[in-house]
Design an enzyme around this catalytic site. Sequence first.
Site, PDB file in Angstrom:
ATOM      1  CB  SER A 143      27.659  17.836  -7.175  1.00 39.03           C
ATOM      2  OG  SER A 143      27.721  18.839  -8.174  1.00 39.03           O
ATOM      3  CE1 TYR A 156      32.603  19.229  -5.696  1.00 35.48           C
ATOM      4  CE2 TYR A 156      31.446  20.000  -7.649  1.00 35.48           C
ATOM      5  CZ  TYR A 156      31.453  19.718  -6.299  1.00 35.48           C
ATOM      6  OH  TYR A 156      30.317  19.904  -5.548  1.00 35.48           O
TER       7      TYR A 156
END
Length: 258
Positions: A143, A156
């Site tokens: 990501s 995250y």
Amino acid sequence: MASAVPPAASRVAVVTGASSGIGAATGRRLAAAGYRVVLTARRKDRVEALAEEINASGGSAAAYQLDVTDRAAVDEFATAFQSIGVLVNNAGGALGADPVATGDPADWRTMYETNVIGTLNLTQALLPKLVASGDGTVIVVSSTAGLGTYEGGAGYVAAKHGAHVLAETLRLEIVGQPVRVIEIAPGMVRTEGFALTRYGGDEEKAAKVYEGVAEPLTADDVADAIAWTVTRPSHVNVDLMVLRPRAQASNTKVHRER
């Protein structure tokens, strides 16, 4: 250069997290490119339905229920294959958006276990099979969060940075082997469950993630990029591909129409 049908020895592609979103779209794309896709996820009914869809449309697919954080299950899964050509480490996800001061350690642990240890488990178990194919590819779906932090995202971000570093280090360690290591780092992707899961099922909070953004990326946009990198000539390694919608300049700079 046009995509070529993969050679028989490397024609099997394993996709984790294939029950929905990017994983499901990747399964469809790779099947269309000539791969026999092996779809894995915890939700057995979803991957079985996708395998049926792909097979009915002329592709080749099989479904396996698999929790990537269960090493014994992963090792057993790996015994089903003599060689594989592609491993797409897509299983992952985000939980919560709390600051470091109040973040839930259980959420952090779950994110790390899925995004990093899950990727490690599959890669370790299947790497000998990828080498045996003579033309293997490991894909790590990370990501843009792994490349730059933002407030409320530390858990995250830490997990996806771990996935990023895993890919980068593996590439160094296996250079000279017939296996490519490719990292795909998407930015804002609107899928059916990512934001909803992150916010514990709160539909209002999930909707605000994409509010005013004209065209977030779709799961198929990312799957298209994955399939493109996999189908390049064997000597071409796309180390890192960052994908964002036009409306997103960075993790913290997004144009929203009012």
